[in-house]
Design an enzyme around this catalytic site. Sequence first.
Site: not given
Length: 365
Positions: A53, A85, A171, A197, A201
Amino acid sequence: MHQDVRYMNMAIELARAGSGQTSPNPLVGAVIVKNGAVVGMGAHLKAGQPHAEIHALQMAGDQAKDATLYVTLEPCCHFGRTPPCTEAIMRAGISRVVVAVSDPNPRVVGGGIEKLRAAGLEVISGVEEERAKQLNEVFFHYIQTRRPFVTLKTASTLDGKLATHTGQSKWITGEAARREVHELRRRHDAILVGSGTVLADDPELTARMNGKPWRKQPVRVVLDRRLRTPLTARVVTDDSAETWILTTSESSEQKRQALTEKGATVIAVEGELTVVKVLEVLGERGITSLIVEGGSEINGAFLQAKAFQKFISYMSMKLIGGKEAPPIFGGKGISDIGDALHLIQTELEPIDHQDIRITGYPQWK
């Protein structure tokens, strides 16, 4: 009413431009219209900076007098990092305010609208309300639960496999889908994976564009009950983003110290490291949105706990097969088909002729 909808949609699109930048604040857009012309517009860009605003009023200047303000979220009426505001709106001489949705923040909750009406301004609310709610689904969830809004994201083959039985997963999806995932990461406060994970990886878990990291990075969260995360893991050695490792108080104090010395933040939780406890801890630390990119067991745990608010699945046009190849969801799963989780408000869209993106919201029983 047609004009109100038109200008409110303009404000919503302005707000969307700040996605990923305003946390823990909501996304807000504002448009000021006078005599059928837009004289001011603005969006909230970052916590602590002027609200939408204010930007719109500054642009409008003297033309704000007797104009209509369209704003996607009820104007604030309290002092926070910035002044209220509502005061600025009244000082500028705005005569009409159109609001999409009320602010669920306990410090506002209708107070902004009431204050403007008490000052003699015409206030209309509920214009494009559902679109505005979805725009701020993260903010609404966090302010009402004090837990992060969880998006569970998976990337799998068409037969629902996360990797081959030998563990290969790079992939499964194409480059276009992977670019989308980096944009998703950028829009969240944190990314969560399990220690499995990290071991399998060694991911960076950063948000990147053309191989280069964004300036603002989500916090990397690793669930690691036994502190198996190696000191050489990239989430530990790469300082481009914070890493929080959540473990139990029974884990090795020596390993905790070693990880801390490497720059990771180790958070030891008393008792069992449940999904609910993890979300409580993250919420207490100001994480409003979380994207889960875990493996089969982590996904299964979030499903079992009914602990995600949005599901995004990237599926490639590939088949792997095999009982030993990990599925999207591990664990015991649902016992009775009648209890299967239903997704609502689903969207299906092909990506670059290689993959499909499925988005939906869980309807928990």
